[in-house]
Motif scaffolding. Structure first.
Motif, PDB file in Angstrom:
ATOM      1  N   SER A 180      -5.939 -57.515 -13.695  1.00  0.00           N
ATOM      2  CA  SER A 180      -5.635 -58.039 -15.029  1.00  0.00           C
ATOM      3  C   SER A 180      -4.800 -57.072 -15.861  1.00  0.00           C
ATOM      4  O   SER A 180      -4.341 -57.430 -16.949  1.00  0.00           O
ATOM      5  CB  SER A 180      -6.929 -58.363 -15.779  1.00  0.00           C
ATOM      6  OG  SER A 180      -7.599 -57.160 -16.132  1.00  0.00           O
ATOM      7  N   GLY A 181      -4.627 -55.862 -15.355  1.00  0.00           N
ATOM      8  CA  GLY A 181      -3.871 -54.860 -16.100  1.00  0.00           C
ATOM      9  C   GLY A 181      -4.676 -54.169 -17.182  1.00  0.00           C
ATOM     10  O   GLY A 181      -4.144 -53.398 -17.975  1.00  0.00           O
ATOM     11  N   THR A 182      -5.988 -54.423 -17.209  1.00  0.00           N
ATOM     12  CA  THR A 182      -6.854 -53.814 -18.216  1.00  0.00           C
ATOM     13  C   THR A 182      -6.951 -52.311 -18.033  1.00  0.00           C
ATOM     14  O   THR A 182      -6.948 -51.554 -19.009  1.00  0.00           O
ATOM     15  CB  THR A 182      -8.260 -54.453 -18.163  1.00  0.00           C
ATOM     16  OG1 THR A 182      -8.116 -55.871 -18.291  1.00  0.00           O
ATOM     17  CG2 THR A 182      -9.149 -53.921 -19.260  1.00  0.00           C
ATOM     18  N   VAL A 183      -7.077 -51.871 -16.779  1.00  0.00           N
ATOM     19  CA  VAL A 183      -7.138 -50.444 -16.451  1.00  0.00           C
ATOM     20  C   VAL A 183      -6.364 -50.200 -15.165  1.00  0.00           C
ATOM     21  O   VAL A 183      -6.084 -51.132 -14.397  1.00  0.00           O
ATOM     22  CB  VAL A 183      -8.589 -49.931 -16.266  1.00  0.00           C
ATOM     23  CG1 VAL A 183      -9.416 -50.067 -17.511  1.00  0.00           C
ATOM     24  CG2 VAL A 183      -9.271 -50.615 -15.104  1.00  0.00           C
ATOM     25  N   THR A 184      -6.076 -48.948 -14.925  1.00  0.00           N
ATOM     26  CA  THR A 184      -5.446 -48.563 -13.657  1.00  0.00           C
ATOM     27  C   THR A 184      -6.518 -48.052 -12.708  1.00  0.00           C
ATOM     28  O   THR A 184      -7.638 -47.736 -13.131  1.00  0.00           O
ATOM     29  CB  THR A 184      -4.412 -47.444 -13.885  1.00  0.00           C
ATOM     30  OG1 THR A 184      -5.123 -46.261 -14.323  1.00  0.00           O
ATOM     31  CG2 THR A 184      -3.356 -47.846 -14.909  1.00  0.00           C
ATOM     32  N   ALA A 185      -6.170 -47.943 -11.445  1.00  0.00           N
ATOM     33  CA  ALA A 185      -7.104 -47.395 -10.459  1.00  0.00           C
ATOM     34  C   ALA A 185      -7.487 -45.966 -10.839  1.00  0.00           C
ATOM     35  O   ALA A 185      -8.643 -45.562 -10.682  1.00  0.00           O
ATOM     36  CB  ALA A 185      -6.496 -47.443  -9.062  1.00  0.00           C
ATOM     37  N   GLU A 186      -6.530 -45.195 -11.360  1.00  0.00           N
ATOM     38  CA  GLU A 186      -6.829 -43.821 -11.779  1.00  0.00           C
ATOM     39  C   GLU A 186      -7.833 -43.801 -12.932  1.00  0.00           C
ATOM     40  O   GLU A 186      -8.735 -42.965 -12.971  1.00  0.00           O
ATOM     41  CB  GLU A 186      -5.555 -43.077 -12.175  1.00  0.00           C
ATOM     42  CG  GLU A 186      -5.773 -41.623 -12.510  1.00  0.00           C
ATOM     43  CD  GLU A 186      -6.507 -40.826 -11.431  1.00  0.00           C
ATOM     44  OE1 GLU A 186      -7.381 -40.007 -11.790  1.00  0.00           O
ATOM     45  OE2 GLU A 186      -6.239 -41.025 -10.224  1.00  0.00           O
ATOM     46  N   GLU A 187      -7.713 -44.740 -13.862  1.00  0.00           N
ATOM     47  CA  GLU A 187      -8.675 -44.820 -14.972  1.00  0.00           C
ATOM     48  C   GLU A 187     -10.062 -45.188 -14.453  1.00  0.00           C
ATOM     49  O   GLU A 187     -11.076 -44.668 -14.947  1.00  0.00           O
ATOM     50  CB  GLU A 187      -8.196 -45.830 -16.014  1.00  0.00           C
ATOM     51  CG  GLU A 187      -7.000 -45.338 -16.810  1.00  0.00           C
ATOM     52  CD  GLU A 187      -6.364 -46.415 -17.670  1.00  0.00           C
ATOM     53  OE1 GLU A 187      -5.905 -46.068 -18.772  1.00  0.00           O
ATOM     54  OE2 GLU A 187      -6.311 -47.599 -17.240  1.00  0.00           O
ATOM     55  N   LEU A 188     -10.120 -46.035 -13.446  1.00  0.00           N
ATOM     56  CA  LEU A 188     -11.418 -46.358 -12.831  1.00  0.00           C
ATOM     57  C   LEU A 188     -12.020 -45.128 -12.158  1.00  0.00           C
ATOM     58  O   LEU A 188     -13.218 -44.873 -12.278  1.00  0.00           O
ATOM     59  CB  LEU A 188     -11.270 -47.478 -11.807  1.00  0.00           C
ATOM     60  CG  LEU A 188     -11.158 -48.886 -12.349  1.00  0.00           C
ATOM     61  CD1 LEU A 188     -10.927 -49.880 -11.227  1.00  0.00           C
ATOM     62  CD2 LEU A 188     -12.393 -49.272 -13.146  1.00  0.00           C
ATOM     63  N   ARG A 189     -11.188 -44.375 -11.446  1.00  0.00           N
ATOM     64  CA  ARG A 189     -11.692 -43.149 -10.807  1.00  0.00           C
ATOM     65  C   ARG A 189     -12.212 -42.173 -11.863  1.00  0.00           C
ATOM     66  O   ARG A 189     -13.210 -41.488 -11.633  1.00  0.00           O
ATOM     67  CB  ARG A 189     -10.618 -42.511  -9.937  1.00  0.00           C
ATOM     68  CG  ARG A 189     -10.414 -43.248  -8.607  1.00  0.00           C
ATOM     69  CD  ARG A 189      -9.518 -42.482  -7.640  1.00  0.00           C
ATOM     70  NE  ARG A 189      -8.112 -42.566  -8.010  1.00  0.00           N
ATOM     71  CZ  ARG A 189      -7.308 -43.583  -7.720  1.00  0.00           C
ATOM     72  NH1 ARG A 189      -7.778 -44.620  -7.051  1.00  0.00           N
ATOM     73  NH2 ARG A 189      -6.046 -43.580  -8.087  1.00  0.00           N
ATOM     74  N   ALA A 190     -11.575 -42.138 -13.020  1.00  0.00           N
ATOM     75  CA  ALA A 190     -12.055 -41.268 -14.104  1.00  0.00           C
ATOM     76  C   ALA A 190     -13.434 -41.724 -14.595  1.00  0.00           C
ATOM     77  O   ALA A 190     -14.275 -40.885 -14.932  1.00  0.00           O
ATOM     78  CB  ALA A 190     -11.055 -41.253 -15.257  1.00  0.00           C
ATOM     79  N   LEU A 191     -13.662 -43.030 -14.627  1.00  0.00           N
ATOM     80  CA  LEU A 191     -14.972 -43.545 -15.026  1.00  0.00           C
ATOM     81  C   LEU A 191     -16.056 -43.186 -14.011  1.00  0.00           C
ATOM     82  O   LEU A 191     -17.243 -43.197 -14.335  1.00  0.00           O
ATOM     83  CB  LEU A 191     -14.916 -45.064 -15.210  1.00  0.00           C
ATOM     84  CG  LEU A 191     -14.108 -45.564 -16.399  1.00  0.00           C
ATOM     85  CD1 LEU A 191     -14.009 -47.090 -16.361  1.00  0.00           C
ATOM     86  CD2 LEU A 191     -14.726 -45.100 -17.707  1.00  0.00           C
ATOM     87  N   ALA A 246     -15.540 -55.992  -9.723  1.00  0.00           N
ATOM     88  CA  ALA A 246     -15.235 -55.707 -11.130  1.00  0.00           C
ATOM     89  C   ALA A 246     -14.024 -54.794 -11.258  1.00  0.00           C
ATOM     90  O   ALA A 246     -13.151 -55.025 -12.100  1.00  0.00           O
ATOM     91  CB  ALA A 246     -16.443 -55.074 -11.819  1.00  0.00           C
ATOM     92  N   GLY A 247     -13.959 -53.763 -10.422  1.00  0.00           N
ATOM     93  CA  GLY A 247     -12.825 -52.849 -10.463  1.00  0.00           C
ATOM     94  C   GLY A 247     -11.526 -53.536 -10.109  1.00  0.00           C
ATOM     95  O   GLY A 247     -10.502 -53.372 -10.793  1.00  0.00           O
ATOM     96  N   GLN A 248     -11.553 -54.338  -9.058  1.00  0.00           N
ATOM     97  CA  GLN A 248     -10.352 -55.057  -8.644  1.00  0.00           C
ATOM     98  C   GLN A 248      -9.895 -56.048  -9.714  1.00  0.00           C
ATOM     99  O   GLN A 248      -8.694 -56.198  -9.953  1.00  0.00           O
ATOM    100  CB  GLN A 248     -10.599 -55.787  -7.317  1.00  0.00           C
ATOM    101  CG  GLN A 248     -10.699 -54.850  -6.123  1.00  0.00           C
ATOM    102  CD  GLN A 248      -9.363 -54.188  -5.845  1.00  0.00           C
ATOM    103  OE1 GLN A 248      -8.377 -54.852  -5.545  1.00  0.00           O
ATOM    104  NE2 GLN A 248      -9.332 -52.876  -5.964  1.00  0.00           N
ATOM    105  N   GLU A 249     -10.846 -56.720 -10.348  1.00  0.00           N
ATOM    106  CA  GLU A 249     -10.481 -57.655 -11.420  1.00  0.00           C
ATOM    107  C   GLU A 249      -9.834 -56.933 -12.596  1.00  0.00           C
ATOM    108  O   GLU A 249      -8.853 -57.409 -13.162  1.00  0.00           O
ATOM    109  CB  GLU A 249     -11.714 -58.440 -11.886  1.00  0.00           C
ATOM    110  CG  GLU A 249     -12.159 -59.477 -10.877  1.00  0.00           C
ATOM    111  CD  GLU A 249     -13.428 -60.210 -11.286  1.00  0.00           C
ATOM    112  OE1 GLU A 249     -13.676 -61.285 -10.703  1.00  0.00           O
ATOM    113  OE2 GLU A 249     -14.180 -59.728 -12.167  1.00  0.00           O
TER     114      GLU A 249
END
Length: 183
Positions: free
Chosen positions: A155-166, A148-151
């Protein structure tokens, strides 16, 4: 001769804290005092249909960021009622596909409940909790490396940093109450 179970086994009804995944899981274990819908990345297309949950039940949303606040809200709700409440924790998943992030976040909620003394968990809930406990040091990495994170990143929906924030534990102090219990 053994006696048949009082509760249908898929409902996990003899346990205070239950766990399942997706809309089908909600149908199996959703008859509880509190339903916790865990959508770790906010991407579950199905969402939670609060109308499908028993009218008297509270429905709350949770993530890794709000797990402790959610557990405290549930404990306060239990104290206010003056009795033990039943809790169904449901990992949202997207279209019924396994979601590592939702399972980790659901396990984190179950872990937070256990920390507060709400720990009569079904085996399914114990497994989700153990997954989080065993992998808690790697949650940010798992969020970015998961399917899910990689997708989302691709897709440009979020950045890796935004995922780490989640993936920041307990970064939010408010509980998302989707529906209060009816009296």
């Amino acid at each position: 001769m053994t006696n048949p179970p009082v509760f249908p086994p898929p409902a996990q009804g003899k346990y205070q804290v239950r766990f399942d995944v997706g809309v089908d899981g909600l149908a199996r274990i959703g008859q509880a005092d509190v339903v916790v819908w865990v959508d770790a990345l906010g991407t579950s297309g199905a969402g939670v249909d609060v109308a499908a949950v028993a009218p008297g039940a509270a429905v709350v949303g949770a993530t890794l960021r709000s797990r402790a606040a959610t557990a405290r809200w549930i404990l306060e709700h239990q104290v206010a009622l003056g009795r033990r409440v039943s809790i169904s924790v449901v990992a949202a998943t997207d279209g019924g596909v396994f979601s590592a992030t939702d399972v980790l976040a659901a396990g984190a909620v179950i872990d937070a409940l256990s920390t507060l003394g709400i720990d009569f968990t079904s085996p399914e809930a114990a497994v989700a909790c153990a997954a989080f406990s065993g992998l808690s040091g790697a949650v940010a990495h798992l969020y970015t490396a998961s399917v899910a994170g990689q997708e989302l990143v691709a897709s440009g929906t979020v950045t890796a940093e935004e995922l780490r924030a989640l993936a920041r534990l307990d970064a939010e102090s408010e509980t998302v109450v989707l529906r209060l219990p009816s009296a």
